[in-house]
Design a protein around this motif. Structure first.
Motif, mmCIF file in Angstrom:
data_model
loop_
_atom_site.group_PDB
_atom_site.id
_atom_site.type_symbol
_atom_site.label_atom_id
_atom_site.label_comp_id
_atom_site.label_asym_id
_atom_site.label_seq_id
_atom_site.Cartn_x
_atom_site.Cartn_y
_atom_site.Cartn_z
ATOM 1 N N VAL A 16 -10.094 7.729 -6.557
ATOM 2 C CA VAL A 16 -8.632 7.672 -6.432
ATOM 3 C C VAL A 16 -8.022 9.031 -6.780
ATOM 4 C CG1 VAL A 16 -6.590 6.251 -6.900
ATOM 5 C CG2 VAL A 16 -8.872 5.284 -7.269
ATOM 6 N N GLU A 51 -5.696 10.528 -5.521
ATOM 7 C CA GLU A 51 -4.231 10.586 -5.395
ATOM 8 C C GLU A 51 -3.540 10.407 -6.752
ATOM 9 O OE1 GLU A 51 -6.265 8.562 -3.826
ATOM 10 O OE2 GLU A 51 -5.809 8.417 -1.702
ATOM 11 N N LEU A 52 -4.230 9.799 -7.722
ATOM 12 C CA LEU A 52 -3.592 9.504 -9.008
ATOM 13 C C LEU A 52 -3.956 10.553 -10.053
ATOM 14 C CD1 LEU A 52 -3.912 5.644 -9.555
ATOM 15 C CD2 LEU A 52 -1.871 6.981 -8.986
ATOM 16 N N THR A 108 -3.892 -5.061 -4.146
ATOM 17 C CA THR A 108 -5.069 -4.279 -4.557
ATOM 18 C C THR A 108 -6.044 -5.141 -5.372
ATOM 19 O OG1 THR A 108 -3.617 -2.366 -4.717
ATOM 20 C CG2 THR A 108 -5.732 -2.206 -5.870
ATOM 21 N N THR A 131 3.303 -0.954 -1.095
ATOM 22 C CA THR A 131 3.706 0.388 -1.547
ATOM 23 C C THR A 131 4.117 0.413 -3.020
ATOM 24 O OG1 THR A 131 6.053 0.115 -1.014
ATOM 25 C CG2 THR A 131 4.616 0.858 0.772
ATOM 26 N N MET A 159 1.699 2.040 -9.247
ATOM 27 C CA MET A 159 0.561 2.964 -9.304
ATOM 28 C C MET A 159 -0.642 2.436 -8.516
ATOM 29 S SD MET A 159 -1.081 4.483 -12.812
ATOM 30 C CE MET A 159 -2.587 3.626 -13.202
ATOM 31 N N ALA A 199 -0.795 0.909 -5.774
ATOM 32 C CA ALA A 199 -0.650 0.955 -4.314
ATOM 33 C C ALA A 199 -1.641 1.943 -3.695
ATOM 34 C CB ALA A 199 0.771 1.325 -3.936
ATOM 35 N N VAL A 200 -1.926 3.014 -4.413
ATOM 36 C CA VAL A 200 -2.815 4.032 -3.826
ATOM 37 C C VAL A 200 -4.284 3.795 -4.175
ATOM 38 C CG1 VAL A 200 -1.015 5.800 -3.739
ATOM 39 C CG2 VAL A 200 -2.531 5.675 -5.731
ATOM 40 N N VAL A 201 -4.548 2.764 -4.970
ATOM 41 C CA VAL A 201 -5.933 2.478 -5.353
ATOM 42 C C VAL A 201 -6.574 1.690 -4.218
ATOM 43 C CG1 VAL A 201 -7.428 1.332 -7.016
ATOM 44 C CG2 VAL A 201 -5.374 2.521 -7.803
ATOM 45 N N LYS A 202 -7.292 2.401 -3.361
ATOM 46 C CA LYS A 202 -7.855 1.760 -2.164
ATOM 47 C C LYS A 202 -9.374 1.875 -2.095
ATOM 48 C CE LYS A 202 -3.697 2.398 0.559
ATOM 49 N NZ LYS A 202 -3.035 1.302 -0.155
#
Ligand code: NAP
Length: 242
Positions: free
Chosen positions: A101, A103-104, A154, A213, A216, A218-221
Motif C-alpha cells: 500500500v 499510497e499510504l 475493503t 472512496t 484511509m 479506500a486505497v488499501v487494495k
C-alpha cells in the motif's frame, strides 16, 4: 532474560510487559511518561542498558506524511542505543501487507521501519499483524457524519490486541527470526459490513453507507490479509465485541 519494552505503556506494549513478567522474565516498560523519548534520544541508552532484548512498540502520533520521519528518527536512535548496549534481539510490530500500500504514508513509514531494522547490526524479528479490533472504532469515527458512516468494502481481518500481544511476547522470548512472522484474526470481513456489525452490537442507529472512496482504507487494495496457511489468532470479533 531482560527486556526493554519501548512503548511499553501503550495498547500492545503494556500487555507484552505483563505477559513477559508473568512468564518469569524481567521486562521494563519505557515511554515518554517514564522519561524516555525515541525522537530526542532522551533516556534511551539507560533504558536499553543491560537488556538482552529490545521490543519497540512505539507508534507515531499521526498516520499522515509526518509518520515516516517518526519511524526514521526513532529507529535511528533506538538501533544506535541498542547496538551500543550489546542488545542481542530487536523486535518490532508492523502491519500485514504494509509493502502493498505505497499510497499510504503510514504504510510506507512501517516498511521504512522494517527496512531500517533489517539493514541494521542487530539480530531481529518483525511481527506483522492485521488491524487490531480495538482500532475499528477509530476507523468508523474518521468518516462519520451525522447519521451515516461511510466505509469501503475493503477486506479486513481484525485481530484482538491480546492475541497480538501474545504473539509478540512469544517472538520476543524466542531466538531472532531475522525475518518476519504474520499474524491475523480468524475471520475476514468487508469493512463496511464490519461497521454494520459493530454499530448494531452497540445499539448505534447510524447507517453504514458503502463508499469505495471513503477513508484511509479506500486505497488499501493489495494483499493485506494473512495467507491461508498462516497461524490465525483465536479471538473472534463477535466474542470480542461481547
Ligand atoms: N492499529 C493497528 O491495527 C496496527 C496493526 C498492526 C501493527 N500496528 C503497530 O503496533 C504498534 C503498537 O501500536 P499500539 O496501538 O500499541 O500503540 P499505542 O497504544 O499508541 O502506544 C504507543 C506507545 O508508544 C509510546 N510513545 C509514543 N511516542 C513516543 C516517543 N516519542 N518516545 C517514547 N515513547 C513513545 C507511547 O507512550 P507515551 O505517549 O507515554 O510516550 C505508548 O507507550 C505500532 O507500531 C503500530 O504501527 C498497529
Amino acid at each position: 532474560m531482560k527486556f526493554a519494552v519501548i512503548g511499553g505503556t501503550g495498547l500492545i506494549g503494556s500487555q507484552v510487559v505483563k505477559n513477559l513478567n508473568a512468564a518469569g522474565q524481567e521486562a521494563v516498560p519505557h515511554s515518554q511518561s517514564t522519561g524516555v523519548d525515541v525522537i530526542s534520544g532522551q533516556g534511551l541508552e539507560e533504558a536499553v542498558a543491560g537488556a538482552d532484548v529490545v521490543v519497540n512498540l512505539t507508534n507515531s502520533p499521526t498516520f499522515d506524511e509526518a509518520s515516516p520521519a517518526f519511524f526514521q528518527a526513532s529507529m535511528d536512535n533506538l538501533l544506535a542505543a541498542a547496538h551500543k548496549g550489546g542488545v542481542g534481539h530487536f523486535v518490532i510490530l508492523s502491519i500485514v501487507g504494509a509493502d502493498q500500500v505505497a499510497e499510504l504514508d503510514y504504510y510506507r513509514a512501517k516498511v521504512l521501519q522494517e527496512d531500517l531494522l533489517a539493514a541494521g547490526p542487530i539480530p531481529y524479528s518483525i511481527v506483522r499483524a492485521t488491524q487490531f479490533m480495538e482500532f475499528i472504532d477509530a476507523v468508523l469515527s474518521w468518516t462519520a457524519d451525522g447519521d451515516t458512516v461511510r466505509l469501503p468494502a475493503t477486506p479486513i481481518q481484525p485481530i484482538a490486541a491480546k492475541d497480538v500481544a501474545a504473539a509478540v511476547t512469544d517472538v520476543a522470548a524466542g531466538t531472532p527470526l531475522n525475518g518476519m512472522r504474520n499474524i491475523g484474526g480468524p475471520e475476514v470481513f468487508a469493512l463496511d459490513e464490519l461497521g454494520r456489525i459493530t454499530l448494531s452490537h452497540k445499539g448505534d442507529s447510524r447507517t453504514v453507507v458503502t463508499d469505495p472512496t471513503a477513508g484511509m482504507f479506500a486505497v488499501v487494495k493489495g494483499d493485506v490479509l494473512t495467507d491461508k496457511d498462516a497461524h490465525l489468532a483465536p479471538t473472534h470479533y463477535a466474542d470480542w465485541l461481547s
